[in-house]
Design an enzyme around this catalytic site. Structure first.
Site, PDB file in Angstrom:
ATOM      1  N   HIS A  76      46.227  42.227  32.765  1.00 48.06           N
ATOM      2  CA  HIS A  76      47.287  41.328  32.309  1.00 48.06           C
ATOM      3  C   HIS A  76      48.557  42.147  32.058  1.00 48.06           C
ATOM      4  O   HIS A  76      48.496  43.379  31.918  1.00 48.06           O
ATOM      5  CB  HIS A  76      46.855  40.612  31.032  1.00 48.06           C
ATOM      6  CG  HIS A  76      45.876  39.515  31.291  1.00 48.06           C
ATOM      7  ND1 HIS A  76      45.065  38.999  30.315  1.00 48.06           N
ATOM      8  CD2 HIS A  76      45.579  38.825  32.416  1.00 48.06           C
ATOM      9  CE1 HIS A  76      44.318  38.034  30.826  1.00 48.06           C
ATOM     10  NE2 HIS A  76      44.612  37.924  32.101  1.00 48.06           N
ATOM     11  N   LYS A  95      48.929  46.427  31.848  1.00 48.55           N
ATOM     12  CA  LYS A  95      49.115  47.101  33.140  1.00 48.55           C
ATOM     13  C   LYS A  95      49.361  48.603  32.982  1.00 48.55           C
ATOM     14  O   LYS A  95      48.813  49.404  33.733  1.00 48.55           O
ATOM     15  CB  LYS A  95      50.252  46.451  33.927  1.00 48.55           C
ATOM     16  CG  LYS A  95      49.871  45.072  34.465  1.00 48.55           C
ATOM     17  CD  LYS A  95      50.875  44.550  35.424  1.00 48.55           C
ATOM     18  CE  LYS A  95      50.665  43.105  35.791  1.00 48.55           C
ATOM     19  NZ  LYS A  95      49.324  42.672  36.100  1.00 48.55           N
ATOM     20  N   THR A 118      44.483  42.638  41.991  1.00 46.31           N
ATOM     21  CA  THR A 118      45.336  41.457  42.042  1.00 46.31           C
ATOM     22  C   THR A 118      46.802  41.901  42.083  1.00 46.31           C
ATOM     23  O   THR A 118      47.148  42.983  41.623  1.00 46.31           O
ATOM     24  CB  THR A 118      45.098  40.542  40.823  1.00 46.31           C
ATOM     25  OG1 THR A 118      45.227  41.301  39.623  1.00 46.31           O
ATOM     26  CG2 THR A 118      43.729  39.893  40.880  1.00 46.31           C
ATOM     27  N   GLY A 119      47.628  41.045  42.643  1.00 44.38           N
ATOM     28  CA  GLY A 119      49.076  41.151  42.778  1.00 44.38           C
ATOM     29  C   GLY A 119      49.803  42.379  42.278  1.00 44.38           C
ATOM     30  O   GLY A 119      49.770  43.441  42.889  1.00 44.38           O
ATOM     31  N   THR A 120      50.480  42.245  41.151  1.00 45.45           N
ATOM     32  CA  THR A 120      51.330  43.301  40.617  1.00 45.45           C
ATOM     33  C   THR A 120      50.525  44.541  40.255  1.00 45.45           C
ATOM     34  O   THR A 120      50.980  45.667  40.459  1.00 45.45           O
ATOM     35  CB  THR A 120      52.096  42.804  39.370  1.00 45.45           C
ATOM     36  OG1 THR A 120      52.725  41.568  39.688  1.00 45.45           O
ATOM     37  CG2 THR A 120      53.135  43.800  38.923  1.00 45.45           C
ATOM     38  N   THR A 121      49.318  44.340  39.744  1.00 45.24           N
ATOM     39  CA  THR A 121      48.459  45.475  39.404  1.00 45.24           C
ATOM     40  C   THR A 121      48.215  46.310  40.659  1.00 45.24           C
ATOM     41  O   THR A 121      48.335  47.540  40.631  1.00 45.24           O
ATOM     42  CB  THR A 121      47.116  44.987  38.813  1.00 45.24           C
ATOM     43  OG1 THR A 121      47.379  44.191  37.663  1.00 45.24           O
ATOM     44  CG2 THR A 121      46.223  46.157  38.442  1.00 45.24           C
ATOM     45  N   SER A 133      48.491  37.355  43.051  1.00 46.01           N
ATOM     46  CA  SER A 133      48.649  37.520  41.613  1.00 46.01           C
ATOM     47  C   SER A 133      47.581  36.684  40.918  1.00 46.01           C
ATOM     48  O   SER A 133      47.208  35.615  41.413  1.00 46.01           O
ATOM     49  CB  SER A 133      50.044  37.045  41.219  1.00 46.01           C
ATOM     50  OG  SER A 133      50.166  36.977  39.820  1.00 46.01           O
ATOM     51  N   GLY A 134      47.091  37.164  39.779  1.00 48.32           N
ATOM     52  CA  GLY A 134      46.048  36.453  39.042  1.00 48.32           C
ATOM     53  C   GLY A 134      46.322  34.970  38.836  1.00 48.32           C
ATOM     54  O   GLY A 134      45.509  34.128  39.226  1.00 48.32           O
ATOM     55  N   ASP A 147      42.649  35.869  40.557  1.00 47.99           N
ATOM     56  CA  ASP A 147      41.421  35.908  39.757  1.00 47.99           C
ATOM     57  C   ASP A 147      40.312  35.138  40.467  1.00 47.99           C
ATOM     58  O   ASP A 147      39.158  35.574  40.506  1.00 47.99           O
ATOM     59  CB  ASP A 147      41.651  35.300  38.368  1.00 47.99           C
ATOM     60  CG  ASP A 147      42.604  36.115  37.512  1.00 47.99           C
ATOM     61  OD1 ASP A 147      42.782  37.324  37.794  1.00 47.99           O
ATOM     62  OD2 ASP A 147      43.171  35.555  36.558  1.00 47.99           O
ATOM     63  N   ASP A 183      44.314  40.807  27.918  1.00 46.29           N
ATOM     64  CA  ASP A 183      44.998  40.891  26.636  1.00 46.29           C
ATOM     65  C   ASP A 183      44.450  39.838  25.677  1.00 46.29           C
ATOM     66  O   ASP A 183      44.745  38.651  25.823  1.00 46.29           O
ATOM     67  CB  ASP A 183      46.499  40.693  26.847  1.00 46.29           C
ATOM     68  CG  ASP A 183      47.310  40.946  25.597  1.00 46.29           C
ATOM     69  OD1 ASP A 183      46.717  41.100  24.506  1.00 46.29           O
ATOM     70  OD2 ASP A 183      48.542  40.994  25.697  1.00 46.29           O
ATOM     71  N   HIS A 243      46.732  30.915  32.741  1.00 45.18           N
ATOM     72  CA  HIS A 243      45.587  30.744  33.637  1.00 45.18           C
ATOM     73  C   HIS A 243      44.271  31.122  32.945  1.00 45.18           C
ATOM     74  O   HIS A 243      43.340  31.605  33.576  1.00 45.18           O
ATOM     75  CB  HIS A 243      45.807  31.538  34.925  1.00 45.18           C
ATOM     76  CG  HIS A 243      45.888  33.018  34.733  1.00 45.18           C
ATOM     77  ND1 HIS A 243      46.858  33.641  34.005  1.00 45.18           N
ATOM     78  CD2 HIS A 243      45.073  34.012  35.180  1.00 45.18           C
ATOM     79  CE1 HIS A 243      46.664  34.927  34.007  1.00 45.18           C
ATOM     80  NE2 HIS A 243      45.577  35.197  34.711  1.00 45.18           N
ATOM     81  N   ASP A 286      40.986  30.327  34.590  1.00 46.66           N
ATOM     82  CA  ASP A 286      40.639  31.208  35.702  1.00 46.66           C
ATOM     83  C   ASP A 286      40.041  32.518  35.191  1.00 46.66           C
ATOM     84  O   ASP A 286      39.093  33.052  35.765  1.00 46.66           O
ATOM     85  CB  ASP A 286      41.864  31.528  36.565  1.00 46.66           C
ATOM     86  CG  ASP A 286      42.437  30.301  37.242  1.00 46.66           C
ATOM     87  OD1 ASP A 286      41.691  29.315  37.402  1.00 46.66           O
ATOM     88  OD2 ASP A 286      43.617  30.329  37.609  1.00 46.66           O
ATOM     89  N   ARG A 318      32.862  34.706  33.637  1.00 49.08           N
ATOM     90  CA  ARG A 318      31.591  33.980  33.743  1.00 49.08           C
ATOM     91  C   ARG A 318      30.853  34.389  35.017  1.00 49.08           C
ATOM     92  O   ARG A 318      29.657  34.653  34.994  1.00 49.08           O
ATOM     93  CB  ARG A 318      31.834  32.471  33.730  1.00 49.08           C
ATOM     94  CG  ARG A 318      30.570  31.654  33.859  1.00 49.08           C
ATOM     95  CD  ARG A 318      30.893  30.151  34.009  1.00 49.08           C
ATOM     96  NE  ARG A 318      29.742  29.451  34.482  1.00 49.08           N
ATOM     97  CZ  ARG A 318      29.345  29.382  35.753  1.00 49.08           C
ATOM     98  NH1 ARG A 318      30.024  29.977  36.698  1.00 49.08           N
ATOM     99  NH2 ARG A 318      28.259  28.727  36.093  1.00 49.08           N
TER     100      ARG A 318
END
Length: 173
Positions: free
Chosen positions: A15, A19, A41-44, A61-62, A67, A87, A94, A97, A103
């Site tokens: 998150h 990051k 995911t995306g920015t990460t 992106s998540g 996600d 976080d 989201h 998600d 889960r």
């Protein structure tokens, strides 16, 4: 004789407020991470690629479906480890998600690191580099039970329907 290195598929997610922490952790563990197949995911993913030069598969992106993309790969048995620095102090738009991703990881017995200490333990585990294969659940009995319950729904009482994880049939729509 040396045991050949096992390449794992490691998913990396963080998150916004986590990051930098994930980036620092990945930098410290760069040599180990580079020996595995990475998904982020995306920015990460962008940060890990450009800041550390790590080769990885970057997903959406998540909040835009990343996600869920990782969750899908977990369900397909394509991810061996999830490092997800989420976080706990910041609500996420989201959140459903995020909950679904965690889960699925629990359901399919995929190790999850949600903080620095756990990530350190998992990345340094001798099980990471050997031929350890975690037990995957067999849902054949549960699926057959649910199918049987759906097929025989009219003959079941409400208690049996609830035990099968179904909603009781509504009377007189």
């Amino acid at each position: 004789m040396t045991t050949p290195h096992v390449r794992r598929v490691i998913a990396l997610v963080a998150h916004d407020n986590k990051k930098v922490e994930l980036l620092r952790w990945a930098e410290f563990n760069r040599r180990t991470l580079a020996q595995h197949d990475l998904i982020a995911t995306g920015t990460t993913g962008t940060l890990l690629e450009y800041e550390l030069g790590l080769n990885l598969t970057r997903l959406m992106s998540g909040p835009l479906g990343g996600d869920q993309q990782i969750g899908s790969r977990i369900a397909e048995g394509m991810i061996d480890l999830l490092v997800f620095f989420w976080d706990p102090l910041e609500p996420q738009p989201h959140d459903p998600d995020v909950k679904a991703l965690l889960r699925l990881a629990a359901l399919w017995n995929v190790p999850v690191a949600s903080n620095l200490a756990t990530a350190d333990m998992l990345i340094s585990s001798p099980l990471l580099d050997n031929h350890y294969v975690p037990v995957k659940p067999d849902f054949a009995d549960a699926t057959a039970s649910r199918h049987s319950a759906i097929t025989n729904r009219d003959t079941l009482d409400d208690t049996s329907v609830e035990r099968a994880g179904l909603e009781p049939a509504t009377q007189g729509l």
